[in-house]
Design an enzyme around this catalytic site. Structure first.
Site, PDB file in Angstrom:
ATOM      1  CG  ASP A  58      -8.665   4.913  -1.177  1.00 44.40           C
ATOM      2  OD1 ASP A  58      -9.600   5.490  -1.762  1.00 44.40           O
ATOM      3  OD2 ASP A  58      -8.232   3.801  -1.544  1.00 44.40           O
TER       4      ASP A  58
ATOM      5  CB  SER B 271      -7.312  -0.543   0.967  1.00 43.39           C
ATOM      6  OG  SER B 271      -7.653  -1.239  -0.206  1.00 43.39           O
ATOM      7  CB  SER B 272     -12.641  -1.291  -0.318  1.00 36.44           C
ATOM      8  OG  SER B 272     -13.093  -0.130   0.305  1.00 36.44           O
TER       9      SER B 272
ATOM     10  CD  GLU C   9      -9.329   5.652  -5.308  1.00 39.42           C
ATOM     11  OE1 GLU C   9     -10.110   4.708  -5.040  1.00 39.42           O
ATOM     12  OE2 GLU C   9      -9.707   6.724  -5.797  1.00 39.42           O
TER      13      GLU C   9
ATOM     14  CB  THR D  63      -9.055  -1.491  -7.886  1.00 39.38           C
ATOM     15  OG1 THR D  63      -8.975  -0.315  -7.068  1.00 39.38           O
ATOM     16  CG2 THR D  63      -8.403  -2.627  -7.153  1.00 39.38           C
TER      17      THR D  63
ATOM     18  CD  GLU E 236      -4.660   3.676  -3.790  1.00 43.27           C
ATOM     19  OE1 GLU E 236      -5.849   3.412  -3.646  1.00 43.27           O
ATOM     20  OE2 GLU E 236      -4.042   3.480  -4.856  1.00 43.27           O
TER      21      GLU E 236
ATOM     22  CB  THR F 271      -5.682   0.062  -6.600  1.00 40.30           C
ATOM     23  OG1 THR F 271      -6.550   1.136  -6.954  1.00 40.30           O
ATOM     24  CG2 THR F 271      -4.956   0.401  -5.316  1.00 40.30           C
TER      25      THR F 271
ATOM     26  N   GLY G 210     -13.834  -0.087  -5.945  1.00 42.99           N
ATOM     27  CA  GLY G 210     -13.963   0.832  -4.822  1.00 42.99           C
ATOM     28  C   GLY G 210     -14.534   0.124  -3.614  1.00 42.99           C
TER      29      GLY G 210
ATOM     30  NE  ARG H 275      -4.263   1.563   0.626  1.00 46.86           N
ATOM     31  CZ  ARG H 275      -5.212   1.745  -0.273  1.00 46.86           C
ATOM     32  NH1 ARG H 275      -5.125   1.202  -1.472  1.00 46.86           N
ATOM     33  NH2 ARG H 275      -6.277   2.458   0.022  1.00 46.86           N
TER      34      ARG H 275
HETATM   35  N1  GLY Z   1      -8.342   2.483  -3.960  1.00 48.02           N
HETATM   36  C1  GLY Z   1      -9.154   1.353  -3.861  1.00 48.02           C
HETATM   37  C2  GLY Z   1      -8.988   0.646  -2.581  1.00 48.02           C
HETATM   38  O1  GLY Z   1      -7.878   0.608  -2.065  1.00 48.02           O
HETATM   39  O2  GLY Z   1      -9.922   0.142  -2.044  1.00 48.02           O
END
Ligand code: GLY
Length: 604
Positions: free
Chosen positions: A462, A487-488, A435, A415, A459, A433, A511, A118
């Site tokens: 987020d 993040s998701s 983003e 993503t 990113e 990703t 997302g 990340r």
């Molecule tokens: N940017 C998408 C995620 O990290 O969920």
């Protein structure tokens, strides 16, 4: 049922044969560019792909093929994931790439390894990063399209760390497909073309404009052979010299220059921020939790994905099940009601508690408190079969009072997901990703002076743009120096609880709806007994702790009115998941790719 989507049966048949291409027989890697079909955008019916030994699922046929050729040459699932990611940087630049970040899970037959690539916030960034002179958050749209949103890219560092532990082929061999395609060109897909055409900002970046657009400012058409000499040069240097060729020297300097010289909203990233990334410990512990007769492993915070998916699945186990969950391949209103209520509860907790664990303590000092049986049973008691709760309130996992504020929902997009099972039966689940579509809309040519390059992520949007909620409480997921945004992304591995055998690798872009898409695929495969393709094909549905969303063109009136009778104000929207899944089945494997995008599965 699918409204105006185009069902391209001929293409599906082509993909079926393409996926079983018997010409790929080399035992050492000698990369060969495959035929490049021109793909339509919109709905592309996919056949589902059986394989006996190994399979690679990715969002673009050229990327899947690169992974296929790597495994044919004796590579591991991690080797294949590296080649896939590098090709995705070129051919699906809107979604992921070396200018972004990723989470990777690897099953080695005995344990699950987790790698956290990340992006990090620059050292000079603080919680005021996205506030204007009056202390109010700037517009989300403006925050995205800026140098401020760019986090230090982590993807190459993650790939290198994973390769050191789990690679078989030489690091530089894995770059060959992406370098060859960058030099000789790839055909712009219809999806990439239409996204380029509809984007409002990418053409303002001088490098991106010169590369993706013609002299009139129109995107090159679908089918145009696009070469990327700058990316080829950057990748060649990283292949030969390792990741210092990215995190130091010309490339790092160019990334920082592009971020700091954004014409409207420059960012704070420095050379030292970039150089520091490879010194981070990217290894972490996966989170594994029971569900029915399965064990599901996913990514811990800073991802909210696994916790939210397992809260949804876990809470639903305590709810009365409707007699019919699925009717004519459509989830019923009563089943959707349970799913939506569980999602509301999960998102209320997510928006309060989940943030980078290097900066924020878990409730009760342990993220598993959010998934304890007692806690989920308590949360399930808040669900009524006779009507919606509307908006859920966070709970108190770990029975601990928390003073964090609640983060408001913000848009999350973009993503890509990669699923691979290799000849040893080892598996990768990697979600990756930059983003938003095309990230920050800033392109770096790595200081090469050549055309093309790679896109830089956005990113950092987020993070919560606002560091405090409306009553002034600090938000856990606010910007802090060196911190990673929540993040998701939900790369997931499913196991048989009793035998410990791997059953599936699965994940999706999308997302915050990644959480619902991935949960849907897991439920489809292991609650409803569908194969991976059938589960992926199911209509999409989500609830972010507000009004539920149903995928446009799929749901009949009886579902919508059934939900309205339970008090839901239903929104109907396109929901473009990009699920890729590979299942281990009797005698082999079976892969599925999302008909809503251009992905496919290749294997033998
Ligand atoms: N940017 C998408 C995620 O990290 O969920």
């Amino acid at each position: 049922m699918r409204g105006s989507f185009i069902v391209v049966i001929v293409l599906s048949l082509f993909l079926l044969f393409y996926g079983c291409d018997s010409d790929h027989t080399e035992e050492v890697l000698k990369y060969r560019i495959p035929e490049q079909p021109e793909l339509p955008s919109g709905y592309i019916a996919k056949p589902g792909w059986p394989a006996s030994e190994f399979a690679v699922a990715a969002a673009n046929p050229l990327a899947a093929d690169a992974g296929y050729q790597i495994i044919k040459a004796g590579g591991s699932a991690v080797d294949a994931a590296i080649a896939v990611q590098l090709v995705l940087t070129l051919v699906e630049p809107q979604s992921s790439g070396i200018g972004g970040g990723a989470f990777l899970l690897f099953w080695d037959g005995e344990q699950v390894h987790a790698y956290n690539g990340r992006e990090t916030a620059p050292a000079a960034a603080d919680q005021n990063l996205f506030l204007d002179e009056n202390g109010s958050p700037i517009l989300f749209h403006d925050a995205v399209r800026s140098g401020m949103s760019v986090g230090v890219p982590g993807t190459l560092s993650l790939l290198k760390k994973a390769h050191e532990q789990h690679g078989i082929l030489a690091w530089n061999d894995l770059f060959e497909p992406a370098i060859t395609l960058s030099e000789q060109g790839f055909r712009i897909s219809s999806r990439l073309h239409s996204l380029l055409d509809s984007d409002d900002a990418l053409r303002n970046d001088e490098i991106a404009r010169a590369y993706y657009f013609d002299e009139n400012g129109d995107p090159h058409p679908a089918g145009y052979n696009l070469k990327n000499p700058a990316l080829a040069q950057v990748l060649r240097n990283v292949a030969e010299q390792g990741i210092p060729a990215f995190y130091q020297g010309d490339v790092a300097e160019d990334i920082v220059y592009r971020v700091q010289s954004h014409p409207v909203r420059p960012g704070l990233m420095t050379i030292d921020d970039v150089a520091a990334y490879p010194t981070l410990n990217l290894r972490t512990e996966s989170m594994c939790n029971d569900w029915k007769s399965f064990l599901i492993c996913g990514f811990p915070p800073p991802s909210s994905g696994h916790i939210a998916i397992m809260q949804i699945l876990g809470i639903m186990e305590y709810l009365d099940q409707p007699v019919t969950a699925l009717q004519d391949s459509i989830p019923t209103a009563k089943w959707l009601h349970n799913f939506f209520e569980a999602s509301k509860l999960a998102f209320a907790d997510r928006n309060k508690y989940v943030a980078d664990p290097l900066f924020v303590d878990a409730p009760g000092n342990e993220w598993q408190t959010m998934l304890s049986r007692d806690y989920l049973a308590e949360r399930a008691e808040l669900v009524s079969a006779s009507g919606t709760m509307g908006t859920a309130v966070y709970g108190l996992p770990g029975a601990e009072q928390s003073f964090w504020g609640t983060q408001a929902n913000q848009p999350e997009r973009g993503t890509s997901h990669i699923s691979i099972i290799d000849k040893q039966g080892n598996a990768v689940s990697m979600t990756t990703t930059i983003e938003s579509g095309f990230g920050s809309r800033i392109m770096s040519n790595g200081g090469t002076g050549l055309a093309g390059g790679f896109l830089l992520n956005n990113e950092l949007t987020d993070f919560s743009l606002n560091p405090i909620d409306e009553v002034g409480n600090l938000i856990a997921n606010r910007v802090e120096p060196g911190k990673r945004p929540r993040s998701s992304m939900s790369p997931s591995l499913v196991f048989d609880k009793e035998t410990g055998n791997l059953l599936a690798t699965v994940g999706s872009p999308g997302g915050a709806a990644i959480i619902h898409y991935t949960a849907k695929a897991i439920i489809g495969m292991y609650d409803w007994g569908l194969n991976a393709q059938e589960a992926i094909n199911l209509p999409n549905f989500a609830d972010f702790n507000s009004d539920p969303v149903l995928e446009q063109g799929y749901f009949p009136e009886w579902v919508i009115s059934g939900l309205e009778a339970l008090g839901h104000e239903v929104m109907i929207r396109p929901m473009t998941s990009g699920l890729q899944a590979i299942q281990v089945i009797e005698g082999g494997l079976f892969g599925g790719a999302d008909p809503r995008r251009e992905g496919m599965v290749m294997g033998d």
